[in-house]
Design an enzyme around this catalytic site. Sequence first.
Site, short mmCIF file in Angstrom:
data_model
loop_
_atom_site.label_atom_id
_atom_site.label_comp_id
_atom_site.label_asym_id
_atom_site.label_seq_id
_atom_site.Cartn_x
_atom_site.Cartn_y
_atom_site.Cartn_z
N TYR A 113 46.83 -67.75 -7.82
CA TYR A 113 47.87 -67.15 -6.98
C TYR A 113 49.26 -67.66 -7.33
O TYR A 113 50.25 -67.19 -6.77
CB TYR A 113 47.56 -67.40 -5.51
CG TYR A 113 46.41 -66.54 -5.01
CD1 TYR A 113 46.65 -65.39 -4.27
CD2 TYR A 113 45.10 -66.87 -5.30
CE1 TYR A 113 45.61 -64.60 -3.84
CE2 TYR A 113 44.05 -66.08 -4.88
CZ TYR A 113 44.31 -64.95 -4.14
OH TYR A 113 43.27 -64.16 -3.72
N ASP A 139 29.18 -70.29 -5.69
CA ASP A 139 28.17 -69.24 -5.58
C ASP A 139 27.00 -69.71 -4.73
O ASP A 139 26.42 -68.92 -3.97
CB ASP A 139 27.71 -68.76 -6.96
CG ASP A 139 27.46 -69.89 -7.94
OD1 ASP A 139 28.26 -70.84 -7.96
OD2 ASP A 139 26.49 -69.82 -8.69
N ASP A 186 39.73 -67.16 -0.61
CA ASP A 186 39.93 -65.74 -0.33
C ASP A 186 38.59 -65.05 -0.12
O ASP A 186 38.36 -64.33 0.86
CB ASP A 186 40.69 -65.10 -1.49
CG ASP A 186 41.37 -63.81 -1.11
OD1 ASP A 186 41.15 -63.32 0.02
OD2 ASP A 186 42.12 -63.26 -1.93
N LYS A 241 34.01 -74.48 -8.28
CA LYS A 241 33.26 -73.97 -9.43
C LYS A 241 33.44 -74.94 -10.59
O LYS A 241 33.68 -74.57 -11.74
CB LYS A 241 33.76 -72.56 -9.79
CG LYS A 241 32.86 -71.82 -10.77
CD LYS A 241 31.48 -71.52 -10.23
CE LYS A 241 30.66 -70.72 -11.23
NZ LYS A 241 29.25 -70.60 -10.83
#
Length: 382
Positions: free
Chosen positions: A135, A245, A269, A205
Amino acid sequence: MTIKTIPFIKGDGVGPEVTAASQAILNAAIEKAYHGQKKLDWLEVPAGQKAFETLGSYMPDETLEAFRKYGIGIKGPLTTPVGGGIRSLNVYLRQSLDLYVCLRPVRWFKGVVSPVTHPENVDMVIFRENTEDIYAGIEWENGSPEAKKFYDFLHNEMGVSKVRFPETSSFGVKPVSREGSERLVRAACRYALDHGRKTVTLVHKGNIMKFTEGGFKKWGYELAQREFGEEIAAGKLVINDLICDAFLQNALLKPQDYSVIATLNLNGDYISDMLAAQVGGVGIAPGANINYQSGNAIFEATHGTAPDIAGKDIVNPCSHLLSGVMMLEHLGWNEAADLVYQALETSFARGCATTDLARLMPDGKAMGTREFTDYIVSIIKG
């Protein structure tokens, strides 16, 4: 009498409708709780499409200055300019005021229909880093001189050979800093301790992005041990982590295992909207953007401008309203905040809601925006 000035942006599309509804309900709750001893002074400031049409700017300097001066504010949804101008008004506002925490509490209200079997098990507070990650907006379009220059640097200077189709690739840079990660995790840990929430989970991640997302995890653990080591040793705070995930799966299978989530911008998000869906959707999901160091905070509806239903008296104002309730809590006006929570719980338990929620409720009674607003006010007034 205590009077607090609140700069507010009506917003675009359904923004004026949800703003009017929220202000009416918040004013009623404050009057009921404090009998005229506390009051909000609503100060409208310009932003969005209307501001551009009248003032030539989507985000005038006077608006940013008002939020800086009063240290607090609330906004409706804003249109993102198409084809130029500010990349995102929301991102611009967060970065200009360094509102580094996007705070998203997610809870279920009895009576609201959910796609999951046990929505009551979802009770999480998300701390989403607000100023870094993708972002930051650092990217170059394929075919541009800048993209070619960037690739040449990667290939010739850094020895990067993993770009499969360099001639047609666009490029983006994902900055993640130690300082940005630490202040986000610090805020999450303090919130957990202050609100009796024992666990903070770092969602990342890092198995793939080892130095950005992996750095976030590493720096988060180090910060927690350095600054909250006594609380961790005493069992008052637990810090753990999970690959993003895996978290998305576990949040569906066993949401009761998670309380406070600290994560980077893009992960946050996705996670925020996924969890909101479990309790009925973004229509009842509030949000805030906060700098816990400066004290600046802007509360906001988490949905878009929804121009297709603007002006039709059918929009659900609860996202904006509950963000206003978060604002009351931020001010320490918890008695008024509790009155709104109780009124919504009563209304939803009776099947009374705007169409988006009522159509899914057994014997639900669909109300227009103004009718629903008046009904919540009547419950508060008793």
